[in-house]
Design a protein around this motif. Sequence first.
Motif, PDB file in Angstrom:
ATOM      1  N   MET A 118      -1.242  -8.705  11.029  1.00 49.96           N
ATOM      2  CA  MET A 118      -0.339  -7.632  11.440  1.00 49.96           C
ATOM      3  C   MET A 118       1.095  -7.941  11.028  1.00 49.96           C
ATOM      4  SD  MET A 118       1.225  -5.381  13.893  1.00 49.96           S
ATOM      5  CE  MET A 118       1.444  -6.170  15.467  1.00 49.96           C
ATOM      6  N   SER A 119       1.567  -9.134  11.426  1.00 46.48           N
ATOM      7  CA  SER A 119       2.924  -9.499  11.016  1.00 46.48           C
ATOM      8  C   SER A 119       2.910 -10.476   9.831  1.00 46.48           C
ATOM      9  CB  SER A 119       3.668 -10.127  12.187  1.00 46.48           C
ATOM     10  OG  SER A 119       3.003 -11.291  12.592  1.00 46.48           O
ATOM     11  N   ASP A 120       1.812 -10.438   9.084  1.00 49.63           N
ATOM     12  CA  ASP A 120       1.741 -11.269   7.883  1.00 49.63           C
ATOM     13  C   ASP A 120       2.683 -10.700   6.837  1.00 49.63           C
ATOM     14  OD1 ASP A 120       1.112 -12.742   5.679  1.00 49.63           O
ATOM     15  OD2 ASP A 120      -0.811 -11.730   5.307  1.00 49.63           O
ATOM     16  N   PRO A 121       3.728 -11.450   6.460  1.00 45.63           N
ATOM     17  CA  PRO A 121       4.756 -10.896   5.557  1.00 45.63           C
ATOM     18  C   PRO A 121       4.206 -10.388   4.225  1.00 45.63           C
ATOM     19  CG  PRO A 121       5.420 -13.028   6.433  1.00 45.63           C
ATOM     20  CD  PRO A 121       3.988 -12.848   6.800  1.00 45.63           C
ATOM     21  N   SER A 122       3.131 -11.023   3.753  1.00 45.54           N
ATOM     22  CA  SER A 122       2.648 -10.647   2.424  1.00 45.54           C
ATOM     23  C   SER A 122       1.853  -9.341   2.427  1.00 45.54           C
ATOM     24  CB  SER A 122       1.801 -11.783   1.841  1.00 45.54           C
ATOM     25  OG  SER A 122       0.749 -12.079   2.724  1.00 45.54           O
ATOM     26  N   SER A 123       1.571  -8.800   3.632  1.00 46.44           N
ATOM     27  CA  SER A 123       0.843  -7.524   3.641  1.00 46.44           C
ATOM     28  C   SER A 123       1.538  -6.457   4.490  1.00 46.44           C
ATOM     29  CB  SER A 123      -0.592  -7.741   4.111  1.00 46.44           C
ATOM     30  OG  SER A 123      -0.601  -8.368   5.371  1.00 46.44           O
TER      31      SER A 123
END
Lengths: 206, 185
Positions: free
Chosen positions: A1-6
Amino acid sequence: MSDPSSINGGCAVAMVGKDCIAIACDLRLGNQSLSLANNFEKVFPFGDKTFLGLTGLASDVLTLKEDFRLKHNLYKLREEREIEPETLANLVSSSLYERRFGPYFVGPIVAGLHSKTNKPFICGFDLIGCIDFAKDFIVSGTASDQLYGMCESLYEPDLEPEDLFETISQALLNAVDRDALSGWGAVVYIVTKDKVVKRVLRTRQD
Amino acid sequence: MLTPDIAMTYSGMGPDFRVLVDRARKLAHTNYKRIYNEYPPIRIMVQELAKVMQASTQSGGIRPFGVSLLVGGYDEHSDSFQLYQVDPSGSYFPWKATAIGKTAVSAKTFLEKRWNEDLELEDVIHVALLALKESVDGELTGENLDISVISEPQEHLLGFKGTDMTGPRVKKLSAEEINDRLDAL
């Protein structure tokens, strides 16, 4: 969810053909599931026959695009010639590893032809700069799983430029249709020894 | 030897030269190879050396380097062999053939007469030895004279086999090899 790459979404792919290469990306920029723009290109030229694709966090994509533009311009002034794809790849690698413990959240790919020999070169990186040399194709971004599937089934070696365009386009189009964070238009570059063709593809707009 | 394709020699103060060799070898890596994973072209190497030498003329507490350099090497991108001279001031010049040191003037006059574009490797060694003989009073032997050639890649100097790496182009001639050529003068 808060994964910067997605967060922002987007993907890119590069392929090797017979004395040519192709590199393509989608055009979407979004905030999670909310699409914001359909003109966010992720492939940038460095000289006549070398290209850098940058997927991942949009802010880092823009920062790195400018950073490599600076480094490329300084390189041209020092060396009085264009940078080779291999050299750009090593420059990208060492630049990313400089940020080993606070990395840019990107998935770069490099594709190009050698300025003199016209030998095709493609490679990909992880976010800290580890190079993935490949003979056939390189994928990157939120639709990378889908792109791997499409490329593994559609790719064949030594394709002519026109056939390579068809292959990379179909691979990208069908991959982004199975990824909610990618799509909203696509751009394909076909690079041969004396010509670069850029085509903008019409895609599903949902 | 600074990189596998670049070597240099000097005229002047030996210890200063050794310092410059150390600096050049380190700069070749920190400012180039660790970034691009390839060795610097000779022009870039010469510019780095000239930068070090220029800086020493303006920095406080240190004296300038007491050497003139001859830097030779092969440039992959233009597929050419190049020769540079670097002075203590930090100025540098590209040459086809030149000499530095006490008898540079007479040696250069000699080279002007004897050098031309299509000399083969053995011919230029011959001319270089003749130029040296003209201006040296003592006896020339393989033991008190060094010759390095920069030509084709020397695969046997690589030390290992089975990779696609090319060997170094810098090769130092042994005392016997030099003596053979001195005998032929």
